[in-house]
Motif scaffolding. Structure first.
Motif, PDB file in Angstrom:
ATOM      1  N   GLY A   5      -8.958  -0.107   1.986  1.00 16.63           N
ATOM      2  CA  GLY A   5      -9.012  -0.815   3.256  1.00 16.63           C
ATOM      3  C   GLY A   5      -7.619  -1.086   3.771  1.00 16.63           C
ATOM      4  N   ALA A   6      -7.420  -2.281   4.273  1.00 21.66           N
ATOM      5  CA  ALA A   6      -6.114  -2.645   4.804  1.00 21.66           C
ATOM      6  C   ALA A   6      -5.070  -2.668   3.682  1.00 21.66           C
ATOM      7  CB  ALA A   6      -6.186  -4.009   5.479  1.00 21.66           C
ATOM      8  N   VAL A   7      -3.878  -2.182   3.967  1.00 18.83           N
ATOM      9  CA  VAL A   7      -2.775  -2.163   3.007  1.00 18.83           C
ATOM     10  C   VAL A   7      -2.127  -3.545   2.967  1.00 18.83           C
ATOM     11  CG1 VAL A   7      -0.558  -1.074   2.452  1.00 18.83           C
ATOM     12  CG2 VAL A   7      -2.396   0.271   3.492  1.00 18.83           C
ATOM     13  N   GLU A   8      -1.658  -3.943   1.798  1.00 15.26           N
ATOM     14  CA  GLU A   8      -0.977  -5.229   1.656  1.00 15.26           C
ATOM     15  C   GLU A   8       0.183  -5.367   2.640  1.00 15.26           C
ATOM     16  OE1 GLU A   8       2.385  -4.747  -1.649  1.00 15.26           O
ATOM     17  OE2 GLU A   8       0.376  -4.432  -2.466  1.00 15.26           O
ATOM     18  N   ASN A   9       0.348  -6.559   3.177  1.00 15.94           N
ATOM     19  CA  ASN A   9       1.448  -6.878   4.092  1.00 15.94           C
ATOM     20  C   ASN A   9       1.454  -6.024   5.363  1.00 15.94           C
ATOM     21  OD1 ASN A   9       2.967  -9.087   2.934  1.00 15.94           O
ATOM     22  ND2 ASN A   9       3.685  -7.690   1.346  1.00 15.94           N
ATOM     23  N   SER A  10       0.319  -5.441   5.679  1.00 14.09           N
ATOM     24  CA  SER A  10       0.235  -4.595   6.873  1.00 14.09           C
ATOM     25  C   SER A  10      -0.341  -5.386   8.041  1.00 14.09           C
ATOM     26  CB  SER A  10      -0.659  -3.381   6.606  1.00 14.09           C
ATOM     27  OG  SER A  10      -2.022  -3.784   6.480  1.00 14.09           O
ATOM     28  N   PRO A  11      -0.130  -4.920   9.268  1.00 11.66           N
ATOM     29  CA  PRO A  11      -0.750  -5.590  10.410  1.00 11.66           C
ATOM     30  C   PRO A  11      -2.265  -5.720  10.269  1.00 11.66           C
ATOM     31  CG  PRO A  11       0.923  -4.057  11.171  1.00 11.66           C
ATOM     32  CD  PRO A  11       0.774  -3.821   9.696  1.00 11.66           C
ATOM     33  N   ALA A  12      -2.921  -4.677   9.738  1.00  6.43           N
ATOM     34  CA  ALA A  12      -4.377  -4.743   9.565  1.00  6.43           C
ATOM     35  C   ALA A  12      -4.768  -5.857   8.603  1.00  6.43           C
ATOM     36  CB  ALA A  12      -4.903  -3.399   9.062  1.00  6.43           C
ATOM     37  N   ALA A  13      -4.009  -6.026   7.529  1.00  2.00           N
ATOM     38  CA  ALA A  13      -4.305  -7.091   6.560  1.00  2.00           C
ATOM     39  C   ALA A  13      -4.120  -8.463   7.182  1.00  2.00           C
ATOM     40  CB  ALA A  13      -3.398  -6.937   5.336  1.00  2.00           C
ATOM     41  N   PHE A  14      -3.149  -8.604   8.042  1.00  2.00           N
ATOM     42  CA  PHE A  14      -2.918  -9.889   8.691  1.00  2.00           C
ATOM     43  C   PHE A  14      -3.969 -10.178   9.755  1.00  2.00           C
ATOM     44  CE2 PHE A  14       1.661  -8.804   7.536  1.00  2.00           C
ATOM     45  CZ  PHE A  14       1.575  -9.475   6.330  1.00  2.00           C
ATOM     46  N   ARG A  15      -4.365  -9.153  10.491  1.00  2.00           N
ATOM     47  CA  ARG A  15      -5.440  -9.355  11.471  1.00  2.00           C
ATOM     48  C   ARG A  15      -6.729  -9.769  10.771  1.00  2.00           C
ATOM     49  NH1 ARG A  15      -3.122  -4.581  13.819  1.00  2.00           N
ATOM     50  NH2 ARG A  15      -4.715  -3.302  12.790  1.00  2.00           N
ATOM     51  N   ALA A  16      -7.020  -9.141   9.633  1.00  2.00           N
ATOM     52  CA  ALA A  16      -8.244  -9.466   8.890  1.00  2.00           C
ATOM     53  C   ALA A  16      -8.206 -10.902   8.381  1.00  2.00           C
ATOM     54  CB  ALA A  16      -8.424  -8.491   7.732  1.00  2.00           C
ATOM     55  N   ALA A  17      -7.044 -11.357   7.914  1.00  2.00           N
ATOM     56  CA  ALA A  17      -6.920 -12.734   7.433  1.00  2.00           C
ATOM     57  C   ALA A  17      -7.152 -13.726   8.568  1.00  2.00           C
ATOM     58  CB  ALA A  17      -5.540 -12.946   6.810  1.00  2.00           C
ATOM     59  N   TYR A  70      -2.523   5.713   4.190  1.00  2.00           N
ATOM     60  CA  TYR A  70      -3.673   5.954   5.060  1.00  2.00           C
ATOM     61  C   TYR A  70      -3.606   4.981   6.232  1.00  2.00           C
ATOM     62  CZ  TYR A  70      -5.337   2.366   1.766  1.00  2.00           C
ATOM     63  OH  TYR A  70      -5.445   1.266   0.949  1.00  2.00           O
ATOM     64  N   GLY A  71      -4.139   5.412   7.366  1.00  2.00           N
ATOM     65  CA  GLY A  71      -4.026   4.637   8.595  1.00  2.00           C
ATOM     66  C   GLY A  71      -2.784   5.039   9.364  1.00  2.00           C
ATOM     67  N   ASP A  72      -2.637   4.485  10.544  1.00  2.00           N
ATOM     68  CA  ASP A  72      -1.511   4.866  11.401  1.00  2.00           C
ATOM     69  C   ASP A  72      -0.520   3.729  11.580  1.00  2.00           C
ATOM     70  OD1 ASP A  72      -3.047   3.177  12.919  1.00  2.00           O
ATOM     71  OD2 ASP A  72      -3.215   4.507  14.652  1.00  2.00           O
ATOM     72  N   GLU A  73      -0.510   2.759  10.642  1.00  2.00           N
ATOM     73  CA  GLU A  73       0.398   1.629  10.737  1.00  2.00           C
ATOM     74  C   GLU A  73       1.529   1.738   9.716  1.00  2.00           C
ATOM     75  OE1 GLU A  73      -2.386  -1.973  12.417  1.00  2.00           O
ATOM     76  OE2 GLU A  73      -2.248  -1.743  10.238  1.00  2.00           O
ATOM     77  N   GLY A  74       2.576   0.997   9.978  1.00  2.00           N
ATOM     78  CA  GLY A  74       3.699   0.928   9.061  1.00  2.00           C
ATOM     79  C   GLY A  74       4.214  -0.490   8.971  1.00  2.00           C
ATOM     80  N   PRO A  75       5.284  -0.706   8.233  1.00  2.00           N
ATOM     81  CA  PRO A  75       5.828  -2.055   8.060  1.00  2.00           C
ATOM     82  C   PRO A  75       6.262  -2.673   9.389  1.00  2.00           C
ATOM     83  CG  PRO A  75       6.777  -0.527   6.467  1.00  2.00           C
ATOM     84  CD  PRO A  75       6.035   0.300   7.461  1.00  2.00           C
ATOM     85  N   ILE A  76       6.204  -3.999   9.423  1.00  2.00           N
ATOM     86  CA  ILE A  76       6.625  -4.732  10.613  1.00  2.00           C
ATOM     87  C   ILE A  76       7.674  -5.775  10.220  1.00  2.00           C
ATOM     88  CG2 ILE A  76       4.465  -4.387  11.858  1.00  2.00           C
ATOM     89  CD1 ILE A  76       3.634  -7.233  11.029  1.00  2.00           C
ATOM     90  N   ALA A  77       8.378  -6.260  11.203  1.00  2.29           N
ATOM     91  CA  ALA A  77       9.349  -7.326  10.997  1.00  2.29           C
ATOM     92  C   ALA A  77       8.650  -8.678  11.038  1.00  2.29           C
ATOM     93  CB  ALA A  77      10.438  -7.266  12.063  1.00  2.29           C
ATOM     94  N   LEU A  78       9.306  -9.681  10.483  1.00  2.00           N
ATOM     95  CA  LEU A  78       8.758 -11.036  10.544  1.00  2.00           C
ATOM     96  C   LEU A  78       8.549 -11.470  11.988  1.00  2.00           C
ATOM     97  CD1 LEU A  78       7.903 -13.712   9.272  1.00  2.00           C
ATOM     98  CD2 LEU A  78      10.330 -14.342   9.156  1.00  2.00           C
TER      99      LEU A  78
END
Length: 257
Positions: free
Chosen positions: A39-51, A103-111
């Motif tokens: 599913g969502a990767v740790e520390n990813s935008p998808a993981a934060f949206r899900a939280a 997997y997915g089309d996201e990458g790391p983001i800044a704080l």
């Protein structure tokens, strides 16, 4: 001896103002966001949206890019999550953002990106990574700059007591935490090391390894009014330990209930 150490703890690391830290106890924090295998990767935008959607607080990690941006990422290199041999410190923020997870089309983001996404909807626990020989004060400055003007509830924490000490000296309005563990991977295995880290850090809260609970040291801090969070709560048994011996949990997987 224990009584004497407790007195020094209370004198050199006094309990915070209760009203200032009360909100810490009201939340369960999704460890690295709400992520899961496949599913969502740790520390990813998808993981934060899900939280956010699940009504959970967020715990995240901070590394620093070559141009000193605070990037939301756990590891020192890109091997585990990207299959890349590069290190975070060798890439600037633009290069970080160009990476993509397996997997997915996201990458790391800044704080700064994460703060814009959260916008105060849920609280944040921001862990600054550090290691021997690392200029962690530079990371503190980068995180503090990103947080300038942010009104949402948040706390900054680290295993490195110098992080909490930096915020105590330079930005005392921010809640600051000390992360502690006692196993072979930690820096506070011995009692004197735990007390020394506490005295250096002067934290508002503690985040303690759940596998080290219960213990006299953590219980004494909690009894003095220092909020005690625990990590990583990832099983039903760990969840029960957290309920019995801590004020809040940093959890993932089965630990979320």
């Amino acid at each position: 001896m224990r009584s004497l150490l407790s007195r020094f703890d209370a004198f050199l690391a006094p309990a915070p103002e209760p009203a200032r830290v009360a909100w810490l106890k009201d939340w369960t924090y999704a460890h690295r966001g709400l992520h899961a295998p496949g599913g969502a990767v740790e520390n990813s935008p998808a993981a934060f949206r899900a939280a956010i959607a699940a009504g959970l607080g967020i715990e995240c990690d901070i590394q620093r890019s070559r141009d000193h941006a605070a990037m939301v990422y756990h590891d020192w290199d890109f091997a585990r999550l990207h299959g890349d041999t590069g290190t975070g410190a060798a890439h600037d923020a633009t290069e970080w953002r160009a990476l993509r997870y397996a997997y997915g089309d996201e990458g790391p983001i800044a704080l700064s990106d994460l703060l814009e996404m959260v916008a105060g909807q849920v609280p944040l626990l921001i862990e600054i990574k550090s290691r021997r020989g690392y200029d962690v004060h530079r990371s503190c400055k980068s995180v503090n700059a990103a947080l300038a003007g942010y009104a949402g509830r948040h706390g900054v924490m680290s295993f490195d007591p110098r992080v909490s000490r930096w915020f105590y000296r330079h930005e005392p309005t921010r809640l600051r935490g000390l992360v502690m563990r006692e196993d072979a991977y930690g820096h506070t295995q011995r009692a004197w090391q735990r007390h020394a880290a506490l005295w250096v850090a002067r934290p508002d809260f503690i985040a303690y390894h759940v596998k080290a609970l219960p213990n006299r040291f953590a219980a004494s801090l909690r009894a003095r009014g220092v909020p005690l969070l625990t990590w990583t709560v990832d099983s039903p048994s760990a969840r029960e330990t957290a309920k019995a011996h801590a004020d809040g949990s940093i959890a993932e997987g089965a630990g979320l209930g």
